[in-house]
Scaffold this motif. Structure first.
Motif: not given
Length: 782
Positions: A307-316, A564-579
């Protein structure tokens, strides 16, 4: 229920070139027919088992579309799902984009060239963990609009959009020689509402747009009858127990081919919760059942992407989604094979249709690269790079100011006086409050703490409220998700409201022009106030890579102008994919917005992603929730009973209405006599027996939850998703019954009952037998 009229014999004649390589000579195009028959889908009159792979073209760089389609074909799929996100194509009312990354027609044509049929899912609502479920933010400029309803404002906008979809894609139907076999109407509407008239309006809009192939609807098994129409072919969505799912489908589809519209290969990740790998053994077992039975299915996801950019959503009620949409899918986020890929391929190869050729080998993986660690030293503080403000008497939400995304700074003055309370109806999604430049408090939507104490002031003081928005909620009634400060906004002392000066509102949507105009200064040490860091890194050889952002706080990254999208140091992802197509050989430019400040301003390109590393100690708001102390020992339950066996949703009515802010379910034992408890979903019913919105809900208390061995956190029981679930702890501790879960409804509420959905998986571990319910205002003490 009306009986399904299987007059779905959509016999269509078309010329379609299938299963031809790009280098082959092109013979005369054969004619094909497609129909939904009495027992099977039929192509050219022969039974056809649809093996579909979900892949979102918007989540894959266009340069990689063909590679991912070839990967999906090698996985064993004969069809691809094309999901459209309305807000990706109509970002401004009446202005449509179908070029470049949004060129879905080219994507469908490419699928046809690779020998894949297409199932089109145009919406208008999609879900898919995408910003607002694909609905455009500008619909929320109408304060009282009813989304996904017959509200004329919503219907008119939807019809305009679907007409455009038809203009672009109707020529690519099988009836016109293209690859599109079927078109979906809406998405999982039975979970949202029970309005068959609305579904009819959306169906007619798709017909009016020029689509003449079969139209279908999809729903989870426990909502199949809600909004049902006999002029839409029904399919069922599930991630486990296909026998039960298809049995439920047969209740409304007495004859006709069976299909699972979304068969979950894994699950998505939300910030601060464990990464989901998916249960491969169960996934393969359930897929084999469908292959043996001749049922059709669509793997959600075959390839998740990003979900590149600002396109990622949020669960309720509010669990923002990670940018990585790896999903535990057979094809990884970067398009690589996984063990699940080869196990899926091997399984399908044993159940090929008569005359079907052996599955092709997957294409070669894309090249990869790394780059050495560098330190960013140029910094642009956001508060020193503000656009021209909008001035008014009171602050409004983000949509009021025609802003789609990003952050907002609200600024006013407060007269001298004693300490007071600053409160808002909602701060969506995180708000930092400053008095004369000093931070005095934080509002966090996850906890719904919307009050901050303002210290005593000897003179007039400047109040600044910096609000940062995550993606809009993409599921349930909560898609009405307005960002920024929501009314009422007030300052009070002892119940008396304090008048402020006028408000200045600064829109920070991080558009290209704003980023280009930033003024940077040299800075050697990290900064804790919001700002954007700038630098460069050198790539010697082009290839895909992963940006290590583990030393950064929370924000957004741009590389060579690509978000590339959003990051947040709480995880679980600690990397961002760069094509690789977004990189340049040699020097590359990078911008990093950090809201809370990095521990170190270093970046590095690494070979492998880090998708499963939680760091809750980094959370700027402390723990995920404010766990209170349970106080039900002296309370009398309002209801006590036993749940039935099986995986069906169960509705419980109390026989009377009770009032309270807190709703507690205490599980006393399990159907399998084991020590574990699990709940897939809970809905609470109001005095009229209608489900209450989850918008104001939080988990006030849970006796235990699994957050190490799997994502079994308590919030899963109230997020609307029945595939995931709350599960009592099992990997580190194994507490015995009873188990309690307490939901804070946000305010005192009249409650008449609830709906309980047990864990859906066939093994039934954690399904509750005996239970009791408590409702009251003092079940939990902070």
């Amino acid at each position: 229920m009306k009986t399904m009229k299987l007059v779905f014999s959509f016999v269509v004649m078309a010329s379609l070139l299938m299963s031809m390589s790009l280098t082959s000579c092109q013979p005369a195009k054969p004619e094909h027919t497609f129909e939904i028959g009495k027992d099977d889908f039929l192509i050219d009159g022969e039974p056809y088992q649809i093996r579909c792979g979900e892949m979102h073209f918007a989540r894959v760089p266009k340069e990689y579309w063909r590679h991912r389609l070839q990967m999906t074909k090698a996985l064993g799929m004969n069809t691809i799902c094309a999901y459209l996100f309305w807000n990706f194509h109509e970002r401004t009312p009446g202005e449509f984009t179908w070029e470049g990354q949004a060129d879905v027609a080219e994507f469908c044509e490419m699928a046809q060239e690779e020998g894949l049929w297409v199932i089109l899912r145009p919406g208008p609502y999609a879900c898919a963990e995408w910003e607002m479920g694909g609905l455009p933010w500008w619909l929320l400029k109408h304060d009282d609009i009813a989304l996904r309803s017959t509200d004329p404002r919503y219907v008119e906008a939807s019809q305009r959009y679907l007409k455009e979809v038809g203009r672009v894609l109707a020529p690519l139907q099988i009836t016109n020689g293209g690859p599109i076999l079927m078109v979906q109407v809406e998405n999982e509407y039975g979970f949202y509402s029970d309005d068959a008239e609305y579904m009819g309006v959306m169906r007619q809009a798709i017909l009016d747009a020029g689509f003449d192939v079969p139209l279908f609807s999809c729903n989870p098994k426990h909502t199949l009858k809600r909004g049902y129409r006999d002029d839409l072919f029904p399919v069922v969505n599930f991630g486990a127990d296909p026998a039960d799912g298809f049995a439920k489908l047969r209740e409304i589809l007495p004859e006709g081919p069976l299909m699972c519209g979304e068969f979950y290969s894994g699950w998505f990740d939300t910030w601060g919760t464990p990464h989901t790998f998916g249960n491969t053994e169960a996934y393969l077992r359930d897929m084999e059942y469908m292959l043996k039975e001749g049922a059709s299915f669509s793997i959600y996801m075959a390839h998740g992407g990003t979900s590149f950019g600002f396109w990622g959503g949020a669960d309720r009620p509010f669990k923002p989604d990670c940018s990585s949409y790896d999903y535990g899918a057979p094809i990884s986020e970067a398009g690589l094979t996984t063990p699940k890929f080869f196990e899926t391929q091997e399984l399908i190869s044993r159940y090929l249709m008569p005359g079907e050729e052996a599955l092709p080998e997957p294409p070669a993986p894309m090249p990869s690269t790394t780059f050495e660690k560098v330190t960013l030293t140029e910094f642009a503080p956001l508060f020193d790079n503000l656009p021209k403000p909008v001035v008014g008497d009171e602050p409004k939400n983000m949509e009021y100011y025609d802003q789609a995304r990003g952050s907002m700074l609200y600024k006013t003055t407060l007269p001298a006086g004693p300490a007071c309370t600053f409160s808002v109806g909602a701060a969506n999604d995180f708000a930092w409050v400053y008095v004369d430049g000093e931070e005095v408090g934080l509002m966090d939507r996850r906890k719904r703490n919307y009050n901050v104490t303002i210290p005593a002031r000897k003179k007039e003081s400047t109040i600044e409220v910096f609000v940062h928005a995550m993606g809009r909620i993409n599921f349930g009634k909560e898609v009405h998700d307005r960002k920024g400060l929501n009314a009422p906004v007030k300052f009070e002392t002892n119940g008396k409201e304090i008048k402020t000066g006028q408000w200045e509102v600064f829109n920070l949507d991080y558009n290209d022009q704003y980023l280009a105009d930033l003024k940077f200064t040299e800075r050697k040490e990290p900064n804790t106030k919001p700002g954007i860091w700038k630098g460069t890194f050198t790539v010697k050889e082009l290839g895909d890579t992963y940006l290590d952002v583990s030393t950064w706080g929370k924000g957004v990254v741009w590389v060579n102008g690509h978000a590339l999208g959003r990051y947040w140091n709480i995880g679980p992802t600690q990397t961002m994919y760069i094509p690789a197509p977004w990189l340049k050989k040699g020097e590359n430019k990078i911008l990093i917005l950090d809201i809370v400040g990095p521990a170190a301003t270093t970046i590095e390109g690494v070979e492998k992603p880090v998708l499963d590393q939680l760091k809750p100690e980094n959370d700027f708001s402390g723990t995920r929730r404010n766990q209170g102390k349970l106080t039900i020992d002296s309370k009398k339950p309002v209801h006590k009973a036993s749940f039935k066996k099986g995986g069906d949703a169960q509705t419980v009515k109390f026989g009377k209405t009770v009032k309270g802010r807190f709703f507690c379910i205490e599980a006393l034992n399990a159907l399998d006599n084991n020590r574990y408890a699990a709940i897939a979903e809970m809905d609470i019913l109001d005095k009229n027996g209608k489900a209450i919105s989850h918008e104001d809900w939080t988990v006030a208390y849970v006796s235990s939850e699994e957050s190490s061995g799997e994502n079994g956190i308590a919030e899963n029981a109230i997020d609307g998703q029945t595939f995931n679930f709350w599960h009592s702890s099992w990997s580190i501790t194994k507490p015995e019954y009873p188990h309690q879960l307490v939901i804070d409804l946000g305010s005192e509420t009249e409650v008449s009952g609830f709906v309980y959905v047990p864990r859906m998986q066939e093994d039934a571990a954690g399904r509750i037998k005996d239970y009791q319910i408590f409702v009251g205002n003092d079940l939990v003490k902070k």
